[in-house]
Design a protein around this motif. Structure first.
Motif, PDB file in Angstrom:
ATOM      1  N   THR A   1       0.748  -1.222  -0.086  1.00 58.74           N
ATOM      2  CA  THR A   1      -0.523   0.073   0.575  1.00 58.74           C
ATOM      3  C   THR A   1       0.836   1.559  -0.184  1.00 58.74           C
ATOM      4  O   THR A   1       1.968   1.425   0.875  1.00 58.74           O
TER       5      THR A   1
ATOM      6  N   ALA B   1      -3.031   3.182  -1.470  1.00 57.77           N
ATOM      7  CA  ALA B   1      -3.245   2.455  -3.140  1.00 57.77           C
ATOM      8  C   ALA B   1      -2.572   1.295  -3.450  1.00 57.77           C
ATOM      9  O   ALA B   1      -1.494   1.321  -3.025  1.00 57.77           O
TER      10      ALA B   1
ATOM     11  N   ASN C   1      -0.847  -0.371  -5.602  1.00 52.26           N
ATOM     12  CA  ASN C   1      -0.907  -0.269  -6.925  1.00 52.26           C
ATOM     13  C   ASN C   1       0.734  -0.643  -8.148  1.00 52.26           C
ATOM     14  O   ASN C   1       1.363  -0.412  -8.747  1.00 52.26           O
ATOM     15  N   TRP C   2       1.439  -0.563  -6.641  1.00 52.70           N
ATOM     16  CA  TRP C   2       2.928  -0.227  -6.814  1.00 52.70           C
ATOM     17  C   TRP C   2       3.736  -2.271  -6.452  1.00 52.70           C
ATOM     18  O   TRP C   2       3.145  -1.995  -5.803  1.00 52.70           O
TER      19      TRP C   2
ATOM     20  N   GLN D   1       4.116  -0.436 -12.101  1.00 56.81           N
ATOM     21  CA  GLN D   1       2.597  -0.291 -11.974  1.00 56.81           C
ATOM     22  C   GLN D   1       2.185  -0.840 -12.512  1.00 56.81           C
ATOM     23  O   GLN D   1       1.875  -0.312 -13.775  1.00 56.81           O
TER      24      GLN D   1
ATOM     25  N   SER E   1      -1.098  -1.523 -13.644  1.00 52.67           N
ATOM     26  CA  SER E   1      -1.691  -0.357 -14.356  1.00 52.67           C
ATOM     27  C   SER E   1      -2.260   0.176 -15.592  1.00 52.67           C
ATOM     28  O   SER E   1      -2.151   0.586 -16.399  1.00 52.67           O
TER      29      SER E   1
ATOM     30  N   LEU F   1      -8.952  -2.924 -10.258  1.00 54.29           N
ATOM     31  CA  LEU F   1      -8.369  -1.194 -10.014  1.00 54.29           C
ATOM     32  C   LEU F   1      -9.323  -1.068  -8.831  1.00 54.29           C
ATOM     33  O   LEU F   1      -9.119  -0.407  -7.773  1.00 54.29           O
TER      34      LEU F   1
ATOM     35  N   ARG G   1      -7.893   0.442  -4.790  1.00 54.55           N
ATOM     36  CA  ARG G   1      -8.477   1.778  -4.272  1.00 54.55           C
ATOM     37  C   ARG G   1      -7.233   2.719  -4.772  1.00 54.55           C
ATOM     38  O   ARG G   1      -7.023   3.905  -4.419  1.00 54.55           O
ATOM     39  N   ASP G   2      -7.574   2.446  -6.553  1.00 53.54           N
ATOM     40  CA  ASP G   2      -6.737   3.473  -7.229  1.00 53.54           C
ATOM     41  C   ASP G   2      -7.078   4.521  -8.301  1.00 53.54           C
ATOM     42  O   ASP G   2      -8.506   3.543  -9.148  1.00 53.54           O
TER      43      ASP G   2
ATOM     44  N   THR H   1      -7.093   5.739 -11.367  1.00 51.43           N
ATOM     45  CA  THR H   1      -6.277   5.184 -12.621  1.00 51.43           C
ATOM     46  C   THR H   1      -8.047   4.107 -12.863  1.00 51.43           C
ATOM     47  O   THR H   1      -8.206   4.565 -14.027  1.00 51.43           O
TER      48      THR H   1
ATOM     49  N   VAL I   1      -3.397  11.511  -9.682  1.00 48.38           N
ATOM     50  CA  VAL I   1      -2.324  10.870 -11.019  1.00 48.38           C
ATOM     51  C   VAL I   1      -1.113  11.969 -11.784  1.00 48.38           C
ATOM     52  O   VAL I   1      -1.343  12.854 -11.529  1.00 48.38           O
TER      53      VAL I   1
END
Length: 424
Positions: free
Chosen positions: A148, A152, A154-155, A164, A166, A204, A208-209, A212, A379
């Motif tokens: 986290t 988010a 996303n990494w 990343q 996504s 996504l 919690r992104d 994106t 973003v």
């Protein structure tokens, strides 16, 4: 009666070498200023920019002479944006300059490969299920092992390299959507693409992104409305509305917190509103022409080379230059619209418009979010912000727009004619 043939709108040819010479001069001047703005002259920052300039010239010369291409408008815009980002990043974090250059180089190589791949529509159709599967697999891996970061997941980190996923799925999302809807729109194709889209957006949501997820949602809408206006398009629109509702429900508390700050950043300028208020003050202090590279204050606050990089540029380079950056993305979108008119198939038209829409919308989310015109989503600015995955993804998306231009593959037609003695 002869069928009407779409004609490519006439575009006045430009002198590519003259334009690149002007761009290179601009990059070298700003790069030197950026490298010398600190207490010490940062050689690394300038060398990274020199490598970018050299790469630009090699690319232009090779494709102009060996592949007889004459349409380099998109690449020049992307080089311009990449150079501005590299100068800004090098002036703030000199040690990150070469990393950003190598990511830009990787993105350019990916762009070249993808443009060649997109020249063969039949192959793209065959690759569609594999690309879709790879995208879903990437998202599942992301959900399984990602940590986290800023709320988010996303990494992911593999062997010291941070990715990343996504960002790469954005490319697959456009590819699969265009390849699916280019074919005869059977119910099966429509349903499969809805399932794929729901899987991407749903993943996504779990990460919690929100930013994106919103970009994917808008891209889905663009692809839906690029198809024919029949019942199948209505099904896509309904599905998109359901996904939008799911996003809002999932992020209810998150969205409410964002909206509680939205348009009220000055009520709490030292906590929730700190990032945006500092950017707004910086833009105002920079005026039309800026305070000079390295002389701004936004660079000393949160995320100066990612989320807030547009504020850094506006303060130091000037509001006029900031508007120029936005117009560069508008130019990419206009190019996509023009290219789609005479593209060889619906696949190119859908992919080009979706890609341009994604880049423009992502730019708008950052610019309008950081200036409190829209809620802040976090973003980045395409091509400009620090980030390897984002840079590679942006160049790959640009390939869809490049492929829609019929001039891109003229050399293939010329070679085929030569092999057949000039007779079809």
């Amino acid at each position: 009666m002869a069928s009407k043939i779409k004609k490519q709108p006439k575009i006045k040819p430009m002198n590519n070498f003259l334009m690149l010479f002007i761009l290179s001069a601009f990059q070298l001047v700003t790069g030197f200023i950026g490298a010398s703005c600190g207490e010490h002259f940062e050689v690394k920052a300038l060398l990274a920019l020199l490598c970018l300039v050299a790469t630009e010239w090699v690319y232009l010369i090779v494709f102009y002479t060996a592949f007889h291409r004459r349409n380099f408008e998109l690449e020049l815009i992307a080089f311009f944006l990449t150079g501005v980002g590299l100068v800004t990043i090098g002036s703030v974090y000199p040690d990150s300059a070469f990393k950003q250059y190598f990511m830009a180089l990787a993105g350019l190589i990916g762009f070249i490969i993808l443009v060649f791949l997109l020249g063969h529509v039949d192959l793209c159709m065959k690759l569609r299920p594999f690309v879709a599967g790879a995208a879903i697999l990437l998202l599942l891996i992301n959900l399984a092992i990602a940590g986290t970061t800023n709320g988010a997941r996303n990494w992911i980190s593999l062997g010291g390299i941070t990715l990343q996923p996504s960002e790469f799925v954005k490319v697959a999302f456009i590819f699969v959507g265009a390849a699916t809807l280019e074919k005869i729109q059977t119910s099966r194709n429509i349903i499969l693409y809805i399932v794929f889209s729901a899987g991407c957006v749903g993943s996504l949501i779990l990460m919690r992104d929100f930013g994106t997820a919103l970009i994917f949602f808008i891209t889905f809408l663009i692809i839906a409305f690029m198809t024919s206006g029949d019942i199948k398009t209505i099904i896509l629109a309904i599905a998109s509305a359901v996904m939008g509702g799911a996003i809002v429900l999932k992020y209810k508390s998150y969205v409410l917190r964002r909206f509680s700050v939205y348009r009220h950043v000055w009520d709490d300028p030292y906590k929730w509103g700190m990032q945006q208020t500092r950017v707004l003050v910086g833009i105002a202090s920079g005026g039309l022409f800026g305070v000079g590279i390295g002389n701004g204050y936004v660079r000393t606050y949160y995320a100066p080379v990612s989320d807030s990089i547009f504020g850094v540029i506006c303060e130091e380079w000037g509001l006029i230059f900031g508007i120029t950056l936005i117009l560069a993305f508008v130019a990419i979108a206009v190019s996509a619209l023009i290219n789609s008119i005479a593209s060889r198939s619906a696949f190119y038209s859908i992919a080009a418009i979706a890609g341009a829409g994604l880049l423009l919308f992502q730019c708008g989310l950052n610019v309008f979010g950081i200036t409190d015109i829209l809620p802040l989503t976090g973003v980045t600015v395409p091509f400009i912000s620090l980030g390897g995955s984002s840079m590679i993804s942006c160049w790959a998306i640009l390939a869809f727009i490049k492929a829609a231009d019929v001039r891109t593959y003229n050399y293939l037609g010329s070679r085929a004619k030569a092999e057949k003695g000039g007779v079809r």
